[in-house]
Design a protein around this motif. Sequence first.
Motif, PDB file in Angstrom:
ATOM      1  N   THR A 189      17.364   2.871  13.493  1.00  0.00           N
ATOM      2  CA  THR A 189      17.465   1.958  12.711  1.00  0.00           C
ATOM      3  C   THR A 189      16.508   2.245  11.495  1.00  0.00           C
ATOM      4  O   THR A 189      16.894   2.053  10.215  1.00  0.00           O
ATOM      5  CB  THR A 189      17.044   0.657  13.184  1.00  0.00           C
ATOM      6  OG1 THR A 189      17.799   0.461  14.372  1.00  0.00           O
ATOM      7  CG2 THR A 189      17.001  -0.367  12.153  1.00  0.00           C
ATOM      8  N   LEU A 190      15.496   2.646  11.544  1.00  0.00           N
ATOM      9  CA  LEU A 190      14.324   2.952  10.861  1.00  0.00           C
ATOM     10  C   LEU A 190      14.832   4.114   9.665  1.00  0.00           C
ATOM     11  O   LEU A 190      14.834   4.013   8.573  1.00  0.00           O
ATOM     12  CB  LEU A 190      12.820   3.163  11.276  1.00  0.00           C
ATOM     13  CG  LEU A 190      12.313   1.867  11.929  1.00  0.00           C
ATOM     14  CD1 LEU A 190      11.001   2.395  12.725  1.00  0.00           C
ATOM     15  CD2 LEU A 190      12.242   0.948  11.013  1.00  0.00           C
ATOM     16  N   SER A 324       3.575  -7.952  14.722  1.00  0.00           N
ATOM     17  CA  SER A 324       3.419  -8.221  16.415  1.00  0.00           C
ATOM     18  C   SER A 324       4.035  -6.913  16.813  1.00  0.00           C
ATOM     19  O   SER A 324       3.882  -6.579  17.896  1.00  0.00           O
ATOM     20  CB  SER A 324       4.186  -9.461  16.574  1.00  0.00           C
ATOM     21  OG  SER A 324       3.586 -10.577  16.202  1.00  0.00           O
ATOM     22  N   LEU A 325       4.957  -6.408  15.918  1.00  0.00           N
ATOM     23  CA  LEU A 325       5.841  -5.111  16.540  1.00  0.00           C
ATOM     24  C   LEU A 325       4.789  -3.883  16.422  1.00  0.00           C
ATOM     25  O   LEU A 325       5.318  -2.810  16.534  1.00  0.00           O
ATOM     26  CB  LEU A 325       7.129  -4.839  15.773  1.00  0.00           C
ATOM     27  CG  LEU A 325       8.082  -6.031  16.065  1.00  0.00           C
ATOM     28  CD1 LEU A 325       9.313  -5.968  15.038  1.00  0.00           C
ATOM     29  CD2 LEU A 325       8.432  -5.841  17.553  1.00  0.00           C
ATOM     30  N   ASN A 326       3.654  -4.001  15.756  1.00  0.00           N
ATOM     31  CA  ASN A 326       2.935  -3.001  15.348  1.00  0.00           C
ATOM     32  C   ASN A 326       3.562  -1.945  14.566  1.00  0.00           C
ATOM     33  O   ASN A 326       3.222  -0.855  14.448  1.00  0.00           O
ATOM     34  CB  ASN A 326       2.460  -2.210  16.687  1.00  0.00           C
ATOM     35  CG  ASN A 326       1.629  -2.927  17.632  1.00  0.00           C
ATOM     36  OD1 ASN A 326       0.514  -3.457  17.221  1.00  0.00           O
ATOM     37  ND2 ASN A 326       2.186  -3.202  18.851  1.00  0.00           N
ATOM     38  N   LYS A 344       0.349  -2.136   5.509  1.00  0.00           N
ATOM     39  CA  LYS A 344       0.429  -0.821   5.492  1.00  0.00           C
ATOM     40  C   LYS A 344       1.291  -0.409   6.871  1.00  0.00           C
ATOM     41  O   LYS A 344       1.187  -1.108   7.786  1.00  0.00           O
ATOM     42  CB  LYS A 344      -1.115  -0.139   5.973  1.00  0.00           C
ATOM     43  CG  LYS A 344      -0.965   1.336   6.065  1.00  0.00           C
ATOM     44  CD  LYS A 344      -2.456   1.505   6.525  1.00  0.00           C
ATOM     45  CE  LYS A 344      -2.627   3.222   6.575  1.00  0.00           C
ATOM     46  NZ  LYS A 344      -1.863   3.973   6.862  1.00  0.00           N
ATOM     47  N   TRP A 345       2.181   0.422   6.760  1.00  0.00           N
ATOM     48  CA  TRP A 345       2.966   0.791   7.706  1.00  0.00           C
ATOM     49  C   TRP A 345       2.252   1.392   8.812  1.00  0.00           C
ATOM     50  O   TRP A 345       1.463   2.509   8.584  1.00  0.00           O
ATOM     51  CB  TRP A 345       4.245   1.655   7.059  1.00  0.00           C
ATOM     52  CG  TRP A 345       5.155   2.271   8.318  1.00  0.00           C
ATOM     53  CD1 TRP A 345       5.194   3.418   8.933  1.00  0.00           C
ATOM     54  CD2 TRP A 345       6.192   1.354   8.737  1.00  0.00           C
ATOM     55  NE1 TRP A 345       6.286   3.532   9.556  1.00  0.00           N
ATOM     56  CE2 TRP A 345       6.739   2.193   9.605  1.00  0.00           C
ATOM     57  CE3 TRP A 345       6.596   0.057   8.280  1.00  0.00           C
ATOM     58  CZ2 TRP A 345       7.974   1.697  10.115  1.00  0.00           C
ATOM     59  CZ3 TRP A 345       7.805  -0.238   9.053  1.00  0.00           C
ATOM     60  CH2 TRP A 345       8.482   0.357  10.101  1.00  0.00           C
ATOM     61  N   THR A 346       2.534   1.120  10.263  1.00  0.00           N
ATOM     62  CA  THR A 346       1.632   1.837  11.182  1.00  0.00           C
ATOM     63  C   THR A 346       2.679   2.051  12.498  1.00  0.00           C
ATOM     64  O   THR A 346       2.475   2.427  13.286  1.00  0.00           O
ATOM     65  CB  THR A 346       0.580   0.753  11.826  1.00  0.00           C
ATOM     66  OG1 THR A 346       1.208  -0.422  12.298  1.00  0.00           O
ATOM     67  CG2 THR A 346      -0.434   0.501  10.922  1.00  0.00           C
ATOM     68  N   GLY A 347       3.960   1.749  11.818  1.00  0.00           N
ATOM     69  CA  GLY A 347       4.913   2.359  12.829  1.00  0.00           C
ATOM     70  C   GLY A 347       5.233   3.914  12.881  1.00  0.00           C
ATOM     71  O   GLY A 347       4.472   4.548  12.290  1.00  0.00           O
ATOM     72  N   PRO A 348       6.272   4.178  13.436  1.00  0.00           N
ATOM     73  CA  PRO A 348       6.393   5.587  13.528  1.00  0.00           C
ATOM     74  C   PRO A 348       7.043   6.171  12.340  1.00  0.00           C
ATOM     75  O   PRO A 348       7.588   5.420  11.342  1.00  0.00           O
ATOM     76  CB  PRO A 348       7.721   5.608  14.674  1.00  0.00           C
ATOM     77  CG  PRO A 348       8.448   4.340  14.444  1.00  0.00           C
ATOM     78  CD  PRO A 348       7.059   3.498  14.135  1.00  0.00           C
TER      79      PRO A 348
END
Length: 457
Positions: A189-190, A324-326, A344-348
């Motif tokens: 999705t990302l 919450s989804l980090n 800030k993006w901290t996702g994959p």
Amino acid sequence: MENEKENLFFEPHKRGLMKTPLKESTAANTVLTEIQPDFGPLTTPTKPKEISQGEPWTPTANLKMLISAVSPEIRNRDQKRGLFDSRNGLPETKDCLHEHLSGDEYEKSQPSRKEKSLGLLCHKFLARYPNYPNPAVNNDICLDEVAEELNVERRRIYDIVNVLESLHMVSRLAKNRYTWHGRHNLNKTLGTLKSVGEENKYAEQIMMIKKKEYEQEFDFSKTYSIEDHIIKSNTGQNGHPDMCFVELPGVEFRAASVNSRKDKSLRVMSQKFVMLFLVSTPQIVSLEIAAKILIGEDHVEDLDRSKFKTKIRRLYDIANVLSSLNLIKKVHVTEERGRKPAFKWTGPEISPSPSGRGPVFPLPCSDLEAKRPSKDNCAKNLFSTRGKPNFTRHPSLIKLVKSIESDRRKINSAPSSPIKTNKAESSQDLAPFPSKMAQLAAICKMQLEEQSSEPRK
DNA sequence: TCCTCCCGCCATATT
DNA sequence: AATATGGCGGGAGGA
């Protein structure tokens, strides 16, 4: 068609892991078919409000541990406040230590605003389901139950579910029912969102706005209206820009309904917000920028201040669940003229290309690898922003898709080049605004400078 | 004070 | 008509 009455299955959660025993003194009703003695089960609670004794936390003690593990910040915040200290303020209430303050006003331990935050609620919500659910088992979510078990009004659950849906972590099944997908597909999705974001030239738009601010800081005050026009034209040169809800290849939305017209704001807004992170080089997006871009896209003529404010509010909501989804975390950007709230993006780190990139790891569940270029899906699900009573697919949008396709070639390069190499390829797309190239170049430079000054506040 | 954002009214969409 | 959804923004908690 709606097989809404599928009460055959039961919730998969609350048994899967440690979950929330919820076996506490109060509520704790872990009933299978929630049947609140007070209210009719099938109606909108409207105000279940506080259940008997106010014990917002105890019942979810272990849940909290779970949360803490994932988000130390939350833990800290909790500790900061005495969780057991039931009385705060409340002068006249002598000593609450005596348990039942009985009487008529036992308003003592009001959950406190923060304990009712969307973010916390979202954590609780997420804690009930595994990140990677077994697609073989039933993963249904009954909104009513969740709302009741988490002790919140349904409205709040909608907020959470809507953004989760925007990431395809859940999908609507039927009235009151959603299916939990967890993080399967999340990367996919990302990736799709990133592609769409690139196609929409969000990176460029961000730079335009920054440039504008930069100029205003000096004395060139008055360049804004022009900028706005450029930005708008850029996005949806005559019609509406991309008011589409990006779908996922394999996970088509079952149970129609979702595809109907009313898909407006939150879902789409959430996707766009995420797109902004994915296309930004220093994956940091300030609320202000996000709001401006999101506003600029629809409602062409808007200088409205209240609208801006409202947009910001929504973004906070979205940001809370994304946090919450980090996937993101709050930060501050210290630009000239003060610091602004940002995330800030901290996702994959997601793979830039929508095609030719499968999941990072082979997933056991065969979720039809329909690896499809994002534009296809996007094109397939375009709908106008405004609620046209009869049309969900705006004809004029077709053309947008066309233009997007032409843009498309540009996204197969620049895997990680700091600055979008837009000058070269996008020049053709931006043909109508040749002078813009020069500006973009300048902006790029600014961008770099800004980046270098980002860390040190 | 400003930043956050809870709360829930009420317009819309679905059943 | 009854319900389910979800825009929206007033206004209050918190730093």
